[in-house]
Structures are given as C-alpha cells and as structure tokens.
Write an enzyme that holds these catalytic residues in place. Structure first.
Site, PDB file in Angstrom:
ATOM      1  N   ARG A  15       0.815  -1.225   0.000  1.00  0.00           N
ATOM      2  CA  ARG A  15       0.000   0.000   0.000  1.00  0.00           C
ATOM      3  C   ARG A  15       0.839   1.262   0.000  1.00  0.00           C
ATOM      4  NH1 ARG A  15      -2.687  -0.544   5.426  1.00  0.00           N
ATOM      5  NH2 ARG A  15      -0.607  -1.358   5.800  1.00  0.00           N
ATOM      6  N   GLU A  20       7.582   7.529  11.354  1.00  0.00           N
ATOM      7  CA  GLU A  20       7.470   8.570  12.383  1.00  0.00           C
ATOM      8  C   GLU A  20       8.406   9.699  11.977  1.00  0.00           C
ATOM      9  OE1 GLU A  20       8.555   7.099  16.264  1.00  0.00           O
ATOM     10  OE2 GLU A  20       6.586   6.237  16.588  1.00  0.00           O
ATOM     11  N   GLN A  38       6.324  25.711  16.489  1.00  0.00           N
ATOM     12  CA  GLN A  38       5.716  26.211  15.257  1.00  0.00           C
ATOM     13  C   GLN A  38       6.165  25.333  14.102  1.00  0.00           C
ATOM     14  OE1 GLN A  38       6.034  30.526  14.657  1.00  0.00           O
ATOM     15  NE2 GLN A  38       6.622  30.158  12.535  1.00  0.00           N
ATOM     16  N   ASP A  39       5.249  25.053  13.180  1.00  0.00           N
ATOM     17  CA  ASP A  39       5.576  24.329  11.954  1.00  0.00           C
ATOM     18  C   ASP A  39       5.418  25.274  10.772  1.00  0.00           C
ATOM     19  OD1 ASP A  39       5.906  22.036  13.432  1.00  0.00           O
ATOM     20  OD2 ASP A  39       4.211  20.972  12.595  1.00  0.00           O
ATOM     21  N   ARG A  51      16.659  29.601  -0.676  1.00  0.00           N
ATOM     22  CA  ARG A  51      16.140  30.284   0.511  1.00  0.00           C
ATOM     23  C   ARG A  51      17.238  30.235   1.565  1.00  0.00           C
ATOM     24  NH1 ARG A  51      10.418  30.853   0.064  1.00  0.00           N
ATOM     25  NH2 ARG A  51       9.547  29.568  -1.602  1.00  0.00           N
ATOM     26  N   HIS A  54      19.635  31.931   6.533  1.00  0.00           N
ATOM     27  CA  HIS A  54      18.845  32.624   7.547  1.00  0.00           C
ATOM     28  C   HIS A  54      19.194  32.197   8.971  1.00  0.00           C
ATOM     29  CE1 HIS A  54      15.658  32.753   4.152  1.00  0.00           C
ATOM     30  NE2 HIS A  54      16.477  33.783   4.055  1.00  0.00           N
ATOM     31  N   LYS A  64      15.907  24.285  14.068  1.00  0.00           N
ATOM     32  CA  LYS A  64      14.975  23.856  13.014  1.00  0.00           C
ATOM     33  C   LYS A  64      15.124  22.365  12.754  1.00  0.00           C
ATOM     34  CE  LYS A  64      15.243  28.310  10.678  1.00  0.00           C
ATOM     35  NZ  LYS A  64      15.677  29.048   9.485  1.00  0.00           N
ATOM     36  N   TYR A 124       9.197  22.469   8.093  1.00  0.00           N
ATOM     37  CA  TYR A 124      10.167  22.462   9.184  1.00  0.00           C
ATOM     38  C   TYR A 124       9.528  22.957  10.466  1.00  0.00           C
ATOM     39  CZ  TYR A 124      10.971  27.306   7.570  1.00  0.00           C
ATOM     40  OH  TYR A 124      10.826  28.604   7.164  1.00  0.00           O
ATOM     41  N   ASP A 162      16.766  38.118   0.254  1.00  0.00           N
ATOM     42  CA  ASP A 162      17.945  37.248   0.233  1.00  0.00           C
ATOM     43  C   ASP A 162      19.020  37.755  -0.719  1.00  0.00           C
ATOM     44  OD1 ASP A 162      16.793  35.645   2.131  1.00  0.00           O
ATOM     45  OD2 ASP A 162      16.360  33.975   0.780  1.00  0.00           O
TER      46      ASP A 162
END
Length: 188
Positions: A15, A20, A38-39, A51, A54, A64, A124, A162
């Site tokens: 399937r 996890e 926070q996600d 990106r 940072h 992160k 993240y 950026d």
C-alpha cells in the site's frame, strides 16, 4: 547541540509506507533535546529556488527540524557560534521526499536550501516563534563561505531580501559556542 541528519525508518508494504517524522524520546536519544512550537511549510516552484542563509537571534533564536515532502533540496547549515573552532564551516545533505531524511539545525547555525526539482515542498519545525526584530541572514554567495550550491545554469531564484544580505565578515555573532564543534553529517 550538534547538526544531525535523521534517517527515519520506513515500514513498507504493497500500500505504501509509514514513518514517524518526530518522536521526542527517539530525538532526545540522538542529542536533539528541543521543544518545537511552530511548523512552517514552503512551496518553491522553480528548480534553483534558494532560501537562505537565515537565522533568528536571541532571545528568539530558532533550532529547526527540516524535511522535504515533495521534490528534493540541498540543505546546508553553517556554524556561526562565536568562539567556535568551526566558525564559518558548513555541512549539508540532500533531503528528498524519496529518502525521507531530515536535518536538525541548532540555534547558532545559518540555514539555507536550494531546490533540485520543480514544485518542491519543505516543512520544518522551529523552537521559537517568528520574531521579525530578530530575523537575519548572510549572503548565500559569500566568497568566504564558498558554498558549492548545486544551481541550474541560470543561477538561483532569490527573494529580494535574500539578494541583499550582508557577508559573514560583517556579522557580529550573538550565538555562544557550546563546546561542541561542527561535525559533518553522514549522507550514507
């Protein structure tokens, strides 16, 4: 806390598969002892969307936990902890929906990625809420870092922000060194 490449185990059958993506106890055993609050989720349409690099400064520094859920990215972490013997050094890994790997990037490291496929999605977790007054970055193409970005022929697709970030030499790091130098993540 170290930069850690996490290779989640997948349980497959006809399937599909199950995995996890986060287990507090298992992550603690890997040395990742952080509470996430926070996600975030990004979609990057063109190949070569870059990106980064940072960071978020104290008192709202962020660790992160990064994973790619569609497509693939070259994900990089750069040590910017004041007094670190590996200051300015980096480690990187390819994260993809196919391999299911995740990269844990502690506070005190720059973070950035470039997309390797079109329509790439990245999610993240972060350890502190977004604080615009603490938001910062370093130029992705800083010659002192000499990052070997795997870019398409036309170069990266960048945000205006950026494209204007300063060089590492102009950065006075507020991140303390924790006594653990950067070690490269193992891609195998």
């Amino acid at each position: 806390m170290p930069v850690v490449l996490i290779k989640a185990r997948r349980f497959e059958d006809d399937r599909g598969w199950f995995t996890e993506t986060y287990n507090q106890r298992a992550f603690h055993d890997l040395g990742v002892d952080v509470s996430f609050c926070q996600d975030n989720h990004s979609l990057s349409r063109p190949v070569g969307t870059l990106r980064g690099l940072h960071f978020q400064t104290p008192p709202h520094a962020q660790a992160k936990l990064v994973r790619c859920i569609r497509g693939s990215i070259w994900d990089v972490a750069v040590d910017v902890r004041k007094g670190s013997p590996t200051y300015g050094e980096w480690t990187a890994a390819t994260l993809s929906a196919e391999n299911g790997h995740q990269l844990f990037v502690p506070a005190g490291f720059l973070h950035g990625f470039v997309t390797l496929e079109p329509d790439t999605e990245v999610t993240y977790k972060v350890s502190d809420f977004y604080a615009p007054e603490c938001d910062g970055g370093i130029a992705w193409n800083d010659p002192d870092l000499a990052l070997p970005w795997p870019l398409p022929e036309g170069g990266p697709s960048l945000s205006p922000k950026d494209g204007k970030l300063p060089r590492l030499a102009e950065f006075d790091s507020p991140f303390p060194y924790d006594g653990r130098p950067l070690t490269p993540v193992s891609a195998s």
